[in-house]
Write an enzyme that holds these catalytic residues in place. Structure first.
Site, PDB file in Angstrom:
ATOM      1  N   GLY A  54       0.803  -1.210   0.000  1.00  0.00           N
ATOM      2  CA  GLY A  54       0.000   0.000   0.000  1.00  0.00           C
ATOM      3  C   GLY A  54       0.839   1.263   0.000  1.00  0.00           C
ATOM      4  CB  SER A  55       0.128   4.685  -1.210  1.00  0.00           C
ATOM      5  OG  SER A  55       0.140   4.357  -2.576  1.00  0.00           O
ATOM      6  N   GLY A  56       1.737   5.124   1.338  1.00  0.00           N
ATOM      7  CA  GLY A  56       1.850   5.658   2.687  1.00  0.00           C
ATOM      8  C   GLY A  56       3.100   5.230   3.407  1.00  0.00           C
ATOM      9  CG  HIS A  57       3.920   1.860   4.162  1.00  0.00           C
ATOM     10  ND1 HIS A  57       3.701   2.114   5.507  1.00  0.00           N
ATOM     11  CD2 HIS A  57       2.879   1.095   3.751  1.00  0.00           C
ATOM     12  CE1 HIS A  57       2.577   1.511   5.887  1.00  0.00           C
ATOM     13  NE2 HIS A  57       2.063   0.888   4.840  1.00  0.00           N
ATOM     14  CG  ASP A 110       0.096  -6.788   0.392  1.00  0.00           C
ATOM     15  OD1 ASP A 110      -0.955  -6.184   0.117  1.00  0.00           O
ATOM     16  OD2 ASP A 110       1.045  -6.253   0.976  1.00  0.00           O
ATOM     17  CG  HIS A 219      -0.648  -1.040   8.023  1.00  0.00           C
ATOM     18  ND1 HIS A 219      -0.009  -2.253   7.939  1.00  0.00           N
ATOM     19  CD2 HIS A 219      -0.454  -0.425   6.833  1.00  0.00           C
ATOM     20  CE1 HIS A 219       0.535  -2.385   6.752  1.00  0.00           C
ATOM     21  NE2 HIS A 219       0.289  -1.287   6.058  1.00  0.00           N
TER      22      HIS A 219
END
Length: 331
Positions: A54-57, A110, A219
């Protein structure tokens, strides 16, 4: 929470556009353009190495596409896994005819989507293998290590698998080094403050100003304890002790990653590193190839993680090999 964004719905698209414009060695691929690949075509006969998440990392995941690291990466919405289509696009972009290693964190969405994408790849005569990052020691006990989450330690496997693939290693060898690196890597994190997904009404968890949580996931997954904040040296001592409890018997040399989860500054990371190095040397380990900085983040979360990769000659050699991506250069 203030953010420098436009429409939250465009957050990932605009971020990916900016990433590729700032780094012309990267390009967006696929029908939905949710996979990032090296701009130069993959070398014929080279094993491909792909990841996804996911994005955000950032820099994880797409930030590690480059020479000696990943060939392509599928990317999802913030804190959401990539779609089956983007996983397929990443695999196809990384296909040089010698097979593709899928190397990503141990998260249900994933796993499911890469598994299905690999089945479609097989129909197109692309052989794939999968290795999962499972370095987060707070997420499951050692006798259930296969259930552990993949966090910052995953980048050590990116480096060794990417380097061996660049040297011409076959799919069996690239899979084996990624698996061995993962098995010799351990991570523990500590969180001070939360983060907020763009467009969300509130942070994804709350923690009091005087509290700290040991073992929280990237998360906001629950950790192993929440207590009043303590001096940095005391926290590091506890973290290193937990990591060394799973030290391989043959380990004499170790690479350490002291990682910011987003808002923790370099100054504090170096305070943590200083103490961690002292403790590792007291335990009889030689520290080589230390990494200090924001290598795997969680938006603007406050906190840090410490990863140890217990080296052998092969892993150490591959960690030292040349690499060039937007956020990590060697040689």
């Amino acid at each position: 929470m203030k953010k420098l964004i436009n429409d939250p719905a465009d957050y990932v698209e605009e971020m990916l556009d900016g990433l590729c414009q700032a780094h012309p060695g990267l390009k967006r691929v696929g029908e939905d353009r949710r996979a990032i690949a090296r701009a130069a075509p993959i070398r014929e006969g080279k094993v491909g190495v792909v990841s996804g998440g996911g994005s955000g990392h950032l820099p994880l995941f797409t930030g590690y596409v480059g020479e000696g690291l990943l060939d392509a990466c599928a990317i999802g919405n913030v804190f959401e896994g990539p779609t089956i289509n983007s996983c397929q696009d990443a695999i196809e972009a990384a296909n040089g005819g010698a097979g593709v290693l899928c190397l990503f964190g141990n998260y249900g969405g994933d796993r499911m989507n890469f598994e299905m994408a690999s089945e479609f790849a097989a129909i197109n005569n692309i052989e794939t293998r999968t290795v999962l990052g499972t370095d987060d020691i707070a997420s499951a006990p050692i006798d259930e290590a296969h259930k552990r989450r993949g966090v910052a330690g995953l980048i050590f496997a990116y480096k060794t698998a990417g380097a061996l693939a660049e040297r011409g290693g076959n799919l069996d060898a690239v899979e084996a080094i990624a698996r061995k690196t993962g098995e010799r890597t351990r991570t523990i994190g500590v969180a001070l403050s939360s983060c907020q997904i763009p467009g969300a009404a509130a942070p994804n968890f709350t923690i009091a100003d005087n509290e700290i949580e040991m073992g929280m996931g990237i998360h906001g997954e629950p950790g192993i304890w929440r207590r009043p904040i303590r001096p940095a040296d005391e926290l590091v001592d506890e973290m290193i002790a937990m990591l060394l409890a799973e030290r391989p018997a043959d380990s004499e040399r170790v690479s350490i990653l002291v990682n910011s989860l987003g808002s923790t500054p370099f100054e504090e990371l170096f305070i943590l590193f200083r103490r961690a190095k002292q403790q590792l040397e007291t335990a009889g380990l030689t520290v080589v190839r230390p990494l200090v900085g924001p290598y795997v983040t969680s938006m603007e979360m406050g906190g840090a993680s410490i990863s140890l990769c217990f080296l052998d000659d092969q892993i150490e050699d591959l960690l030292s090999a040349p690499a060039d991506c937007p956020f990590w250069r060697m040689g």
